[in-house]
Design a protein around this motif. Structure first.
Motif, PDB file in Angstrom:
ATOM      1  N   ILE A  67       0.827  -1.208   0.000  1.00  0.00           N
ATOM      2  CA  ILE A  67       0.000   0.000   0.000  1.00  0.00           C
ATOM      3  C   ILE A  67       0.858   1.254   0.000  1.00  0.00           C
ATOM      4  O   ILE A  67       0.569   2.222  -0.702  1.00  0.00           O
ATOM      5  CB  ILE A  67      -0.957   0.010   1.205  1.00  0.00           C
ATOM      6  CG1 ILE A  67      -1.925  -1.181   1.128  1.00  0.00           C
ATOM      7  CG2 ILE A  67      -1.749   1.311   1.254  1.00  0.00           C
ATOM      8  CD1 ILE A  67      -2.783  -1.202  -0.112  1.00  0.00           C
ATOM      9  N   ASP A 121      -0.246   5.421  -4.313  1.00  0.00           N
ATOM     10  CA  ASP A 121      -0.366   4.380  -3.297  1.00  0.00           C
ATOM     11  C   ASP A 121      -1.052   3.136  -3.861  1.00  0.00           C
ATOM     12  O   ASP A 121      -1.545   3.124  -5.001  1.00  0.00           O
ATOM     13  CB  ASP A 121      -1.093   4.896  -2.049  1.00  0.00           C
ATOM     14  CG  ASP A 121      -2.537   5.315  -2.311  1.00  0.00           C
ATOM     15  OD1 ASP A 121      -3.185   4.719  -3.192  1.00  0.00           O
ATOM     16  OD2 ASP A 121      -3.012   6.244  -1.629  1.00  0.00           O
ATOM     17  N   GLY A 122      -1.071   2.068  -3.056  1.00  0.00           N
ATOM     18  CA  GLY A 122      -1.619   0.801  -3.516  1.00  0.00           C
ATOM     19  C   GLY A 122      -3.099   0.865  -3.845  1.00  0.00           C
ATOM     20  O   GLY A 122      -3.583   0.132  -4.714  1.00  0.00           O
ATOM     21  N   TYR A 123      -3.826   1.756  -3.175  1.00  0.00           N
ATOM     22  CA  TYR A 123      -5.251   1.901  -3.465  1.00  0.00           C
ATOM     23  C   TYR A 123      -5.457   2.451  -4.878  1.00  0.00           C
ATOM     24  O   TYR A 123      -6.301   1.953  -5.634  1.00  0.00           O
ATOM     25  CB  TYR A 123      -5.911   2.843  -2.452  1.00  0.00           C
ATOM     26  CG  TYR A 123      -5.750   2.427  -1.016  1.00  0.00           C
ATOM     27  CD1 TYR A 123      -6.212   1.184  -0.573  1.00  0.00           C
ATOM     28  CD2 TYR A 123      -5.156   3.271  -0.088  1.00  0.00           C
ATOM     29  CE1 TYR A 123      -6.077   0.797   0.747  1.00  0.00           C
ATOM     30  CE2 TYR A 123      -5.015   2.902   1.240  1.00  0.00           C
ATOM     31  CZ  TYR A 123      -5.471   1.658   1.650  1.00  0.00           C
ATOM     32  OH  TYR A 123      -5.334   1.276   2.959  1.00  0.00           O
ATOM     33  N   ALA A 131      -3.946  -6.912  -0.923  1.00  0.00           N
ATOM     34  CA  ALA A 131      -3.203  -5.850  -0.254  1.00  0.00           C
ATOM     35  C   ALA A 131      -2.260  -6.455   0.775  1.00  0.00           C
ATOM     36  O   ALA A 131      -2.655  -7.326   1.550  1.00  0.00           O
ATOM     37  CB  ALA A 131      -4.172  -4.877   0.421  1.00  0.00           C
ATOM     38  N   THR A 172       0.159  -4.933   3.698  1.00  0.00           N
ATOM     39  CA  THR A 172       0.398  -3.640   4.321  1.00  0.00           C
ATOM     40  C   THR A 172       0.695  -3.772   5.805  1.00  0.00           C
ATOM     41  O   THR A 172       0.412  -4.805   6.416  1.00  0.00           O
ATOM     42  CB  THR A 172      -0.837  -2.737   4.126  1.00  0.00           C
ATOM     43  OG1 THR A 172      -0.701  -1.532   4.870  1.00  0.00           O
ATOM     44  CG2 THR A 172      -2.096  -3.444   4.610  1.00  0.00           C
ATOM     45  N   ALA A 215      -9.362  -0.659   1.896  1.00  0.00           N
ATOM     46  CA  ALA A 215      -8.857  -1.590   0.890  1.00  0.00           C
ATOM     47  C   ALA A 215     -10.007  -2.220   0.116  1.00  0.00           C
ATOM     48  O   ALA A 215      -9.944  -2.367  -1.113  1.00  0.00           O
ATOM     49  CB  ALA A 215      -8.009  -2.674   1.564  1.00  0.00           C
ATOM     50  N   HIS A 270      -6.851  -8.842   2.255  1.00  0.00           N
ATOM     51  CA  HIS A 270      -6.020  -7.855   2.956  1.00  0.00           C
ATOM     52  C   HIS A 270      -5.126  -8.598   3.937  1.00  0.00           C
ATOM     53  O   HIS A 270      -5.619  -9.219   4.882  1.00  0.00           O
ATOM     54  CB  HIS A 270      -6.946  -6.872   3.685  1.00  0.00           C
ATOM     55  CG  HIS A 270      -6.260  -5.742   4.363  1.00  0.00           C
ATOM     56  ND1 HIS A 270      -5.672  -5.859   5.601  1.00  0.00           N
ATOM     57  CD2 HIS A 270      -6.063  -4.449   3.985  1.00  0.00           C
ATOM     58  CE1 HIS A 270      -5.157  -4.699   5.957  1.00  0.00           C
ATOM     59  NE2 HIS A 270      -5.380  -3.824   4.999  1.00  0.00           N
TER      60      HIS A 270
END
Length: 227
Positions: free
Chosen positions: A162, A168-170, A188, A190, A201, A209
């Motif tokens: 992330i 960022d990862g989002y 994800a 993180t 997420a 996640h």
């Protein structure tokens, strides 16, 4: 100081390595093989790594149907590592071994996995873990690079850190998977694991996640399910 010895009987071979070094705290021992798990580190980071090496060691040992155990009386008391291997025998030495041999398991479906993390060591090590399970990986250290690679690689699964630079990862998740599509499966990885982080997420399109230190067995089980 370090000491090593090897012993064997009719079944296993045991390798024991002992040292008189820093030792391991009691609270760290139960999770010492977890991916990204670390003990306390000095401010200058002169000691300690990424928390990846021991997880890879255990994975490699288990691939050979072996076992590994680590013991320590605590900080400053040294560490003992014990690895047990099954002893190999020639077929003509053990009658009936052909009948006792376990059947070869069916090959798992190989996945194309895109791994994105600006920490190169973490990304490369995670790639090795996935490759050890027969999957094909493509590793990227930059989100823009990941977008370009995804166009040609067409991953089945994307493992995304992330905290990436510039994007960022989002945001990257939204770029990798068009609205309404189910591929790639987005995972994800993180350091943030609060309820609001999981909801964020999920809203970004992630299917799973994982919080660092990652439960490597749970991750590999997920990949099996995805295959």
């Amino acid at each position: 100081m370090k000491f090593a010895c090897v012993s064997a009987d009719s079944a296993p071979v045991t390798i024991v390595v002992e040292d008189s070094g820093a030792g391991v705290a009691a609270d760290l021992l139960p999770r010492i093989f977890d991916l990204f798990s670390q003990g306390e580190r000095t401010l200058d980071r002169s000691k300690g790594g990424l928390g990846i090496g021991l997880s890879l060691v255990r994975k490699l040992v288990e691939m050979h149907e072996d076992s590994i155990h680590i013991e320590s009386a605590g900080p400053g008391c040294g560490t003992t590592v014990r690895i047990t291997f099954p002893r190999l025998n020639r077929q003509d030495e053990v009658p009936g071994i052909a009948e006792k041999r376990a059947p070869v398991s069916a090959p798992r479906n190989a996945l194309k996995i895109l791994i994105v993390d600006d920490n190169r060591d973490a990304a490369d090590s995670l790639s090795l873990v996935c490759q050890s399970e027969g999957h094909v990986t493509r590793t990227c250290y930059d989100p823009e690079e990941a977008i370009q690679q995804a166009l040609t690689f067409q991953p089945d699964v994307a493992l995304l850190d992330i905290g990436l630079p510039r994007m960022d990862g989002y945001q990257l998740a939204g770029r990798l998977r068009a609205k309404g599509r189910k591929i790639p499966i987005l995972v994800a990885i993180t350091g943030y694991g609060q309820a609001e982080d999981r909801l964020k997420a999920q809203a970004a399109g992630f299917d799973r996640h994982f919080v660092k230190p990652v439960d490597i067995n749970a991750l590999l089980d997920l990949l099996v399910a995805c295959g």
